[in-house]
Write a protein that holds these residues in place. Structure first.
Motif, PDB file in Angstrom:
ATOM      1  N   ALA A 161      -4.589   6.503  -1.005  1.00 41.07           N
ATOM      2  CA  ALA A 161      -4.116   6.701   0.366  1.00 41.07           C
ATOM      3  C   ALA A 161      -5.077   6.104   1.384  1.00 41.07           C
ATOM      4  CB  ALA A 161      -3.942   8.190   0.644  1.00 41.07           C
ATOM      5  N   TYR A 162      -4.607   6.064   2.608  1.00 40.35           N
ATOM      6  CA  TYR A 162      -5.427   5.661   3.739  1.00 40.35           C
ATOM      7  C   TYR A 162      -6.353   6.823   4.091  1.00 40.35           C
ATOM      8  CZ  TYR A 162      -1.421   8.177   5.589  1.00 40.35           C
ATOM      9  OH  TYR A 162      -0.426   9.102   5.789  1.00 40.35           O
ATOM     10  N   PHE A 178       2.665  10.621   6.362  1.00 39.52           N
ATOM     11  CA  PHE A 178       3.054   9.712   5.282  1.00 39.52           C
ATOM     12  C   PHE A 178       4.556   9.415   5.339  1.00 39.52           C
ATOM     13  CE2 PHE A 178       4.355   9.292   0.723  1.00 39.52           C
ATOM     14  CZ  PHE A 178       3.902   8.002   0.548  1.00 39.52           C
ATOM     15  N   MET A 200       1.357   4.184  -2.904  1.00 45.95           N
ATOM     16  CA  MET A 200       1.156   5.602  -2.597  1.00 45.95           C
ATOM     17  C   MET A 200       2.392   6.421  -2.950  1.00 45.95           C
ATOM     18  SD  MET A 200      -0.802   5.455   1.079  1.00 45.95           S
ATOM     19  CE  MET A 200      -0.237   7.076   1.497  1.00 45.95           C
ATOM     20  N   VAL A 244      -5.297  17.478   0.763  1.00 51.99           N
ATOM     21  CA  VAL A 244      -4.684  16.343   0.071  1.00 51.99           C
ATOM     22  C   VAL A 244      -5.366  16.220  -1.287  1.00 51.99           C
ATOM     23  CG1 VAL A 244      -4.281  13.857   0.143  1.00 51.99           C
ATOM     24  CG2 VAL A 244      -4.227  15.182   2.262  1.00 51.99           C
ATOM     25  N   TRP A 285      -4.358  11.617  -4.882  1.00 57.31           N
ATOM     26  CA  TRP A 285      -3.618  10.953  -3.807  1.00 57.31           C
ATOM     27  C   TRP A 285      -4.581  10.241  -2.867  1.00 57.31           C
ATOM     28  CZ3 TRP A 285       0.570  14.893  -1.800  1.00 57.31           C
ATOM     29  CH2 TRP A 285       1.453  15.188  -2.849  1.00 57.31           C
ATOM     30  N   GLU A 286      -5.742  10.857  -2.618  1.00 57.29           N
ATOM     31  CA  GLU A 286      -6.722  10.247  -1.719  1.00 57.29           C
ATOM     32  C   GLU A 286      -7.225   8.903  -2.251  1.00 57.29           C
ATOM     33  OE1 GLU A 286      -9.683  13.290  -1.240  1.00 57.29           O
ATOM     34  OE2 GLU A 286      -8.799  13.949   0.657  1.00 57.29           O
ATOM     35  N   ARG A 303       0.832  -1.204   0.000  1.00 53.44           N
ATOM     36  CA  ARG A 303       0.000   0.000   0.000  1.00 53.44           C
ATOM     37  C   ARG A 303       0.868   1.255   0.000  1.00 53.44           C
ATOM     38  NH1 ARG A 303      -2.851  -1.039   4.391  1.00 53.44           N
ATOM     39  NH2 ARG A 303      -4.406  -2.150   3.197  1.00 53.44           N
ATOM     40  N   ILE A 304       1.857   1.306   0.873  1.00 51.06           N
ATOM     41  CA  ILE A 304       2.726   2.480   0.965  1.00 51.06           C
ATOM     42  C   ILE A 304       3.555   2.630  -0.305  1.00 51.06           C
ATOM     43  CG2 ILE A 304       4.688   3.481   2.229  1.00 51.06           C
ATOM     44  CD1 ILE A 304       2.107   3.716   3.789  1.00 51.06           C
ATOM     45  N   TRP A 353      -0.689  15.581   6.825  1.00 53.09           N
ATOM     46  CA  TRP A 353      -0.821  14.321   6.098  1.00 53.09           C
ATOM     47  C   TRP A 353       0.536  13.891   5.540  1.00 53.09           C
ATOM     48  CZ3 TRP A 353       0.137  12.529   1.196  1.00 53.09           C
ATOM     49  CH2 TRP A 353      -0.459  11.315   0.844  1.00 53.09           C
ATOM     50  N   VAL A 396       2.523   9.520  -5.574  1.00 58.90           N
ATOM     51  CA  VAL A 396       2.919  10.853  -5.101  1.00 58.90           C
ATOM     52  C   VAL A 396       4.116  11.363  -5.898  1.00 58.90           C
ATOM     53  CG1 VAL A 396       3.906  12.117  -3.143  1.00 58.90           C
ATOM     54  CG2 VAL A 396       1.934  10.614  -2.799  1.00 58.90           C
TER      55      VAL A 396
END
Length: 106
Positions: A85-86, A99, A40, A77, A81-82, A36-37, A95, A44
């Motif tokens: 993202a979480y 991150f 992201m 944000v 990105w949302e 997940r990261i 945020w 980004v």
């Protein structure tokens, strides 16, 4: 945004196998969070690079990039990105700090 460590750089016990041959629960969690990261971070970095080029006039500014730029102006944000993202209600600066801390924690 700091570079992500390799998934294999986790603690040796993170992906230890159980007696039944499965991975311990922390390994499952780490693998999911890492994926997940990683997604992201790539979104980004890619969108920031493209926005920088659009602001310089090298590429055409799309509606998504314009929305991203406008979100930056009001400390929100960006929507693109949302999507990856979480869920978080923090303003952009908080945020982004969160991150970066999540990336460094991995």
């Amino acid at each position: 945004i700091p570079n992500l460590p390799q998934e294999k750089e986790a603690h040796p016990d993170t992906y230890r196998l159980t007696a039944q041959g499965g991975i311990v629960s922390i390994g499952v969690f780490h693998g999911q969070e890492y994926a997940r990261i990683n997604k992201m971070a790539s979104v980004v970095k890619a969108t920031l690079t493209t926005l920088g080029k659009a602001l310089k006039g090298i590429v055409l500014m799309s509606a998504d990039l314009e929305g991203m730029y406008n979100a930056f102006l009001v400390q929100q944000v960006p929507a693109n990105w949302e999507k990856v993202a979480y869920p978080c209600l923090k303003p952009l600066n908080a945020w982004l700090d969160d991150f970066v801390q999540r990336v460094e924690f991995l």
